[in-house]
Design an enzyme around this catalytic site. Sequence first.
Site, PDB file in Angstrom:
ATOM      1  CG  LEU A 137      14.730  12.513  -3.963  1.00  0.00           C
ATOM      2  CD1 LEU A 137      14.511  14.006  -4.110  1.00  0.00           C
ATOM      3  CD2 LEU A 137      16.137  12.217  -3.478  1.00  0.00           C
ATOM      4  CG  HIS A 138       9.770  11.384  -7.598  1.00  0.00           C
ATOM      5  ND1 HIS A 138       9.173  11.756  -6.408  1.00  0.00           N
ATOM      6  CD2 HIS A 138       9.075  11.989  -8.577  1.00  0.00           C
ATOM      7  CE1 HIS A 138       8.145  12.550  -6.667  1.00  0.00           C
ATOM      8  NE2 HIS A 138       8.072  12.720  -7.980  1.00  0.00           N
TER       9      HIS A 138
END
Length: 179
Positions: A137-138
């Site tokens: 995730l980012h």
Amino acid sequence: MDEREGVGVADGYERLWTPHRMSYIQGEGKPTGDDADVEGCPFCEIPKLADEDGNIVVRGADMYVVLNKYPYNSGHLMVVPFRHVPDYTDLDAAEVAEMGALTQKAMTVLRSAMGAHGFNIGMNQGQVAGAGIAGHLHQHIVPRWGGDANFMPIIGRTKTLPQLLSDTRDELAAAWERV
């Protein structure tokens, strides 16, 4: 001798060569799939580097803020959890809060240091949704300025960036402390 000799038929177009992007285009060092392992994940490797070497602007308790290696605009940041999780729903309450707080601070810093007029903020969840590294995730924080979408990306399909990543990292890391 014509400077274009040997590179093809002269057609009146100027070319901006960006060979450094081939590693990105070819997926070098990029895990594939939504469930990519920690092994080889660039977002797991970056925090092992010195901040300057990894282009990390700041480290929090559960997240870090890093410059995008292939930015849409100068100052394109990402908030990334240290923990290798693929989906926003995998974050606990403290991680969600820190992601939000770091996003707010990043906006303040980008306005202060670079005069950003606006932002595109978001995350692509899953490979089919456009996540380049879907396994970790980012969240993207892309600063925007009036007129930044000029003819180069629209017609020339070329993005010009006026500042080197290392210079942007130094500027934003210093501003992070001041703001």
